[in-house]
Motif scaffolding. Structure first.
Motif, PDB file in Angstrom:
ATOM      1  N   ILE A 264      30.591  32.362  20.420  1.00 44.38           N
ATOM      2  CA  ILE A 264      31.116  32.215  21.782  1.00 44.38           C
ATOM      3  C   ILE A 264      32.324  33.116  21.944  1.00 44.38           C
ATOM      4  CG2 ILE A 264      32.053  30.627  23.501  1.00 44.38           C
ATOM      5  CD1 ILE A 264      30.521  28.378  22.117  1.00 44.38           C
ATOM      6  N   SER A 265      32.302  33.931  22.993  1.00 45.19           N
ATOM      7  CA  SER A 265      33.419  34.835  23.259  1.00 45.19           C
ATOM      8  C   SER A 265      33.982  34.585  24.652  1.00 45.19           C
ATOM      9  CB  SER A 265      32.970  36.295  23.128  1.00 45.19           C
ATOM     10  OG  SER A 265      31.970  36.586  24.095  1.00 45.19           O
ATOM     11  N   VAL A 266      35.230  34.990  24.842  1.00 51.58           N
ATOM     12  CA  VAL A 266      35.912  34.839  26.124  1.00 51.58           C
ATOM     13  C   VAL A 266      36.557  36.172  26.483  1.00 51.58           C
ATOM     14  CG1 VAL A 266      37.757  33.642  27.369  1.00 51.58           C
ATOM     15  CG2 VAL A 266      36.357  32.392  25.709  1.00 51.58           C
ATOM     16  N   GLU A 267      36.269  36.646  27.674  1.00 52.20           N
ATOM     17  CA  GLU A 267      36.840  37.896  28.174  1.00 52.20           C
ATOM     18  C   GLU A 267      37.499  37.616  29.512  1.00 52.20           C
ATOM     19  OE1 GLU A 267      33.486  40.556  28.354  1.00 52.20           O
ATOM     20  OE2 GLU A 267      32.781  39.836  26.411  1.00 52.20           O
ATOM     21  N   PRO A 268      38.763  37.123  29.505  1.00 50.89           N
ATOM     22  CA  PRO A 268      39.408  36.733  30.747  1.00 50.89           C
ATOM     23  C   PRO A 268      39.913  37.917  31.574  1.00 50.89           C
ATOM     24  CG  PRO A 268      40.873  36.323  28.906  1.00 50.89           C
ATOM     25  CD  PRO A 268      39.582  36.832  28.344  1.00 50.89           C
ATOM     26  N   ASP A 269      39.973  37.693  32.867  1.00 60.07           N
ATOM     27  CA  ASP A 269      40.536  38.644  33.822  1.00 60.07           C
ATOM     28  C   ASP A 269      41.498  37.836  34.687  1.00 60.07           C
ATOM     29  OD1 ASP A 269      41.058  40.855  35.400  1.00 60.07           O
ATOM     30  OD2 ASP A 269      39.179  40.735  36.512  1.00 60.07           O
ATOM     31  N   VAL A 270      42.785  38.135  34.589  1.00 58.20           N
ATOM     32  CA  VAL A 270      43.794  37.400  35.357  1.00 58.20           C
ATOM     33  C   VAL A 270      44.420  38.346  36.357  1.00 58.20           C
ATOM     34  CG1 VAL A 270      45.923  36.057  35.257  1.00 58.20           C
ATOM     35  CG2 VAL A 270      44.248  35.867  33.396  1.00 58.20           C
ATOM     36  N   LEU A 271      44.356  37.960  37.618  1.00 61.63           N
ATOM     37  CA  LEU A 271      44.903  38.772  38.716  1.00 61.63           C
ATOM     38  C   LEU A 271      45.948  37.947  39.458  1.00 61.63           C
ATOM     39  CD1 LEU A 271      41.429  39.891  40.078  1.00 61.63           C
ATOM     40  CD2 LEU A 271      42.925  41.223  38.602  1.00 61.63           C
ATOM     41  N   VAL A 272      46.901  38.654  40.072  1.00 55.57           N
ATOM     42  CA  VAL A 272      47.925  37.987  40.870  1.00 55.57           C
ATOM     43  C   VAL A 272      47.773  38.426  42.316  1.00 55.57           C
ATOM     44  CG1 VAL A 272      50.405  37.673  41.244  1.00 55.57           C
ATOM     45  CG2 VAL A 272      49.512  37.874  38.917  1.00 55.57           C
ATOM     46  N   ASN A 273      47.678  37.463  43.221  1.00 57.59           N
ATOM     47  CA  ASN A 273      47.602  37.742  44.652  1.00 57.59           C
ATOM     48  C   ASN A 273      49.034  37.931  45.141  1.00 57.59           C
ATOM     49  OD1 ASN A 273      47.296  37.850  47.384  1.00 57.59           O
ATOM     50  ND2 ASN A 273      46.150  35.943  47.572  1.00 57.59           N
ATOM     51  N   ASP A 274      49.385  39.157  45.392  1.00 59.10           N
ATOM     52  CA  ASP A 274      50.758  39.433  45.824  1.00 59.10           C
ATOM     53  C   ASP A 274      50.901  39.397  47.335  1.00 59.10           C
ATOM     54  OD1 ASP A 274      49.504  41.769  46.573  1.00 59.10           O
ATOM     55  OD2 ASP A 274      50.601  43.049  45.183  1.00 59.10           O
TER      56      ASP A 274
END
Length: 148
Positions: free
Chosen positions: A136-146
């Protein structure tokens, strides 16, 4: 504290047959997947295993983010399961790709959100049940709504 859940299933026919299942809030028609020579109507154990792993992961991540008071505007998880018939049908791997959209005040917690996205996999009950059998792998993408 222990919790009990119940399942009821009914099957008609052989490999090309179909079934109906019920388990709490889940009610579905089940068949063998079309890509594995079945009729492909309804769902199948492969999709349900992937869904169980992805749902557990998503809920665990949401709970971890909430506990750390991270300002999440949106959390979406895209997951892919790879199943193989070589050596007997089995699940080889599951990849979770969470997309976390933080509110503007989340600029200082992007790294923490990334860390929690990875940590959620090891804290998820289904991931722990699959440990040692499924990669099991995790590839997160975290974005900030500015706000722009």
């Amino acid at each position: 504290m222990k919790h009990m859940f119940h399942y009821e299933g009914r099957w008609t026919g052989g490999r090309a047959g179909s079934g109906e299942i019920r388990a709490g809030g889940l009610q579905a028609t089940v068949t063998r997947p079309a890509q594995m020579g079945g009729p492909g109507i309804g769902t199948n154990p492969d999709e349900m295993l992937l869904s169980a792993a992805a749902t557990c992961y998503m809920m665990t991540l949401a709970f971890l983010l909430e506990a750390r008071k991270i300002p999440v505007m949106d959390l979406t998880v895209f997951s892919t399961g790879v199943f193989s018939e070589e050596g007997g049908l089995h699940c080889e791997s599951i990849a979770h790709r969470p997309k976390i959209l933080l509110g503007g005040e989340g600029n200082g917690v992007v790294d923490l959100a990334m860390q929690l996205a990875r940590e959620a996999e090891s804290r998820c009950m289904v991931s722990r049940a699959l440990a040692g059998n499924v990669s099991i792998s995790v590839e997160p993408d975290v974005l900030v709504n500015d706000g722009r």
